[in-house]
Design a protein around this motif. Structure first.
Motif, PDB file in Angstrom:
ATOM      1  N   GLY A 144      48.903 -11.483 -23.071  1.00 43.55           N
ATOM      2  CA  GLY A 144      48.671 -12.821 -22.540  1.00 43.55           C
ATOM      3  C   GLY A 144      49.543 -13.858 -23.214  1.00 43.55           C
ATOM      4  N   GLY A 145      49.673 -13.750 -24.533  1.00 53.60           N
ATOM      5  CA  GLY A 145      50.516 -14.687 -25.278  1.00 53.60           C
ATOM      6  C   GLY A 145      51.974 -14.598 -24.867  1.00 53.60           C
ATOM      7  N   ALA A 146      52.456 -13.379 -24.645  1.00 53.73           N
ATOM      8  CA  ALA A 146      53.843 -13.200 -24.210  1.00 53.73           C
ATOM      9  C   ALA A 146      54.068 -13.833 -22.840  1.00 53.73           C
ATOM     10  CB  ALA A 146      54.206 -11.722 -24.184  1.00 53.73           C
ATOM     11  N   ALA A 147      53.111 -13.643 -21.936  1.00 55.18           N
ATOM     12  CA  ALA A 147      53.250 -14.197 -20.585  1.00 55.18           C
ATOM     13  C   ALA A 147      53.219 -15.721 -20.604  1.00 55.18           C
ATOM     14  CB  ALA A 147      52.146 -13.653 -19.679  1.00 55.18           C
ATOM     15  N   ALA A 158      56.416 -17.111 -22.176  1.00 54.71           N
ATOM     16  CA  ALA A 158      57.558 -17.014 -21.267  1.00 54.71           C
ATOM     17  C   ALA A 158      57.520 -18.142 -20.238  1.00 54.71           C
ATOM     18  CB  ALA A 158      57.572 -15.654 -20.579  1.00 54.71           C
ATOM     19  N   ARG A 159      56.332 -18.422 -19.720  1.00 58.23           N
ATOM     20  CA  ARG A 159      56.212 -19.521 -18.736  1.00 58.23           C
ATOM     21  C   ARG A 159      56.500 -20.876 -19.370  1.00 58.23           C
ATOM     22  NH1 ARG A 159      51.000 -16.900 -16.388  1.00 58.23           N
ATOM     23  NH2 ARG A 159      51.943 -15.461 -14.911  1.00 58.23           N
ATOM     24  N   LEU A 160      55.982 -21.071 -20.592  1.00 53.22           N
ATOM     25  CA  LEU A 160      56.244 -22.334 -21.282  1.00 53.22           C
ATOM     26  C   LEU A 160      57.726 -22.489 -21.605  1.00 53.22           C
ATOM     27  CD1 LEU A 160      53.223 -22.564 -23.752  1.00 53.22           C
ATOM     28  CD2 LEU A 160      53.724 -24.104 -21.838  1.00 53.22           C
ATOM     29  N   ALA A 161      58.356 -21.414 -22.065  1.00 52.62           N
ATOM     30  CA  ALA A 161      59.785 -21.462 -22.380  1.00 52.62           C
ATOM     31  C   ALA A 161      60.595 -21.798 -21.131  1.00 52.62           C
ATOM     32  CB  ALA A 161      60.242 -20.139 -22.980  1.00 52.62           C
ATOM     33  N   ALA A 162      60.211 -21.233 -20.000  1.00 48.72           N
ATOM     34  CA  ALA A 162      60.894 -21.541 -18.746  1.00 48.72           C
ATOM     35  C   ALA A 162      60.697 -23.006 -18.373  1.00 48.72           C
ATOM     36  CB  ALA A 162      60.389 -20.625 -17.630  1.00 48.72           C
ATOM     37  N   ALA A 163      59.479 -23.506 -18.580  1.00 50.77           N
ATOM     38  CA  ALA A 163      59.195 -24.910 -18.257  1.00 50.77           C
ATOM     39  C   ALA A 163      59.968 -25.855 -19.179  1.00 50.77           C
ATOM     40  CB  ALA A 163      57.697 -25.184 -18.355  1.00 50.77           C
ATOM     41  N   PHE A 164      60.064 -25.504 -20.465  1.00 49.83           N
ATOM     42  CA  PHE A 164      60.806 -26.329 -21.419  1.00 49.83           C
ATOM     43  C   PHE A 164      62.315 -26.136 -21.290  1.00 49.83           C
ATOM     44  CE2 PHE A 164      56.852 -26.030 -24.180  1.00 49.83           C
ATOM     45  CZ  PHE A 164      56.499 -27.366 -24.027  1.00 49.83           C
ATOM     46  N   GLY A 165      62.727 -25.029 -20.699  1.00 50.14           N
ATOM     47  CA  GLY A 165      64.149 -24.717 -20.596  1.00 50.14           C
ATOM     48  C   GLY A 165      64.697 -24.034 -21.839  1.00 50.14           C
ATOM     49  N   ALA A 173      58.115 -23.709 -27.014  1.00 52.12           N
ATOM     50  CA  ALA A 173      57.013 -22.819 -26.633  1.00 52.12           C
ATOM     51  C   ALA A 173      56.506 -22.053 -27.839  1.00 52.12           C
ATOM     52  CB  ALA A 173      57.480 -21.856 -25.540  1.00 52.12           C
ATOM     53  N   ALA A 174      57.420 -21.591 -28.682  1.00 53.80           N
ATOM     54  CA  ALA A 174      57.030 -20.849 -29.887  1.00 53.80           C
ATOM     55  C   ALA A 174      56.236 -21.730 -30.843  1.00 53.80           C
ATOM     56  CB  ALA A 174      58.272 -20.303 -30.585  1.00 53.80           C
ATOM     57  N   ILE A 175      56.662 -22.952 -31.014  1.00 57.94           N
ATOM     58  CA  ILE A 175      55.957 -23.872 -31.916  1.00 57.94           C
ATOM     59  C   ILE A 175      54.569 -24.202 -31.363  1.00 57.94           C
ATOM     60  CG2 ILE A 175      55.970 -26.220 -32.863  1.00 57.94           C
ATOM     61  CD1 ILE A 175      59.077 -25.858 -33.077  1.00 57.94           C
ATOM     62  N   LEU A 176      54.476 -24.399 -30.085  1.00 55.91           N
ATOM     63  CA  LEU A 176      53.173 -24.655 -29.463  1.00 55.91           C
ATOM     64  C   LEU A 176      52.249 -23.447 -29.644  1.00 55.91           C
ATOM     65  CD1 LEU A 176      51.449 -26.624 -27.871  1.00 55.91           C
ATOM     66  CD2 LEU A 176      52.451 -25.699 -25.777  1.00 55.91           C
ATOM     67  N   GLU A 177      52.797 -22.245 -29.496  1.00 62.38           N
ATOM     68  CA  GLU A 177      52.007 -21.038 -29.708  1.00 62.38           C
ATOM     69  C   GLU A 177      51.554 -20.931 -31.167  1.00 62.38           C
ATOM     70  OE1 GLU A 177      52.228 -16.253 -28.813  1.00 62.38           O
ATOM     71  OE2 GLU A 177      54.103 -17.384 -28.913  1.00 62.38           O
ATOM     72  N   ASP A 178      52.429 -21.300 -32.101  1.00 61.74           N
ATOM     73  CA  ASP A 178      52.055 -21.324 -33.520  1.00 61.74           C
ATOM     74  C   ASP A 178      50.858 -22.236 -33.756  1.00 61.74           C
ATOM     75  OD1 ASP A 178      54.252 -19.707 -34.115  1.00 61.74           O
ATOM     76  OD2 ASP A 178      55.498 -21.376 -34.820  1.00 61.74           O
TER      77      ASP A 178
END
Length: 153
Positions: free
Chosen positions: A115-118, A121-128, A133-138
């Motif tokens: 779930g975290g990977a999915a 990936a969506r957040l990274a795509a949204a941010f470009g 996305a990694a920092i938000l996940e942290d």
């Protein structure tokens, strides 16, 4: 409630393998997790806190590196399963249900890994790009972990 907390600490392990044990160690050290006199009592010792905190910090840094492999490769996935099982068992022990906690932690680790990977990936795509996305996940993993260990008692 205890089973949900064990499942969720497993989710944290799926997001960040070392954040879950670091949070559990801090929870034990601060007296939030009643582990004294159990097999997991060592988690409340300052050495366990220091070791797991350093490992979690290293993981937060290395996760930002482009050379870091996917969390879904066998070694990374295995580490998350072990971390989820370990921390779930500790949460379970705090409530007298070691085995159920262990199993819930493993299930949570699977959910958190995939779930975290999915979501990332969506957040990274949204941010470009991936770093935001990694920092938000942290931030989510750390906040969830510390809320969980404070909620056990």
């Amino acid at each position: 409630m205890l089973y949900l907390l064990a499942l969720l600490i497993g989710v944290v392990a799926g997001l960040r393998a070392m954040t879950a044990p670091a949070a559990v160690a801090w929870g034990a050290y601060l007296g939030w997790l009643p582990l004294a006199g159990t097999w997991a009592g060592f988690m409340g010792h300052w050495i366990a806190v220091a070791v797991f905190t350093v490992l979690a910090l290293v993981e937060l840094v290395t996760d930002q590196l482009p050379s870091t492999p996917s969390r879904k490769v066998p070694q990374q996935f295995g580490a998350r399963l072990v971390s989820g099982a370990f921390t779930g068992a500790i949460i379970g022990t705090a409530g007298g249900a070691l085995l159920v906690g262990l199993l819930a932690g493993v299930v949570g680790a699977v959910i958190g890994t995939y779930g975290g990977a999915a979501v990332r990936a969506r957040l990274a795509a949204a941010f470009g790009k991936d770093p935001p996305a990694a920092i938000l996940e942290d931030i989510v993993a750390i906040a969830l972990a510390f809320w969980l260990v404070s909620a056990v008692t």
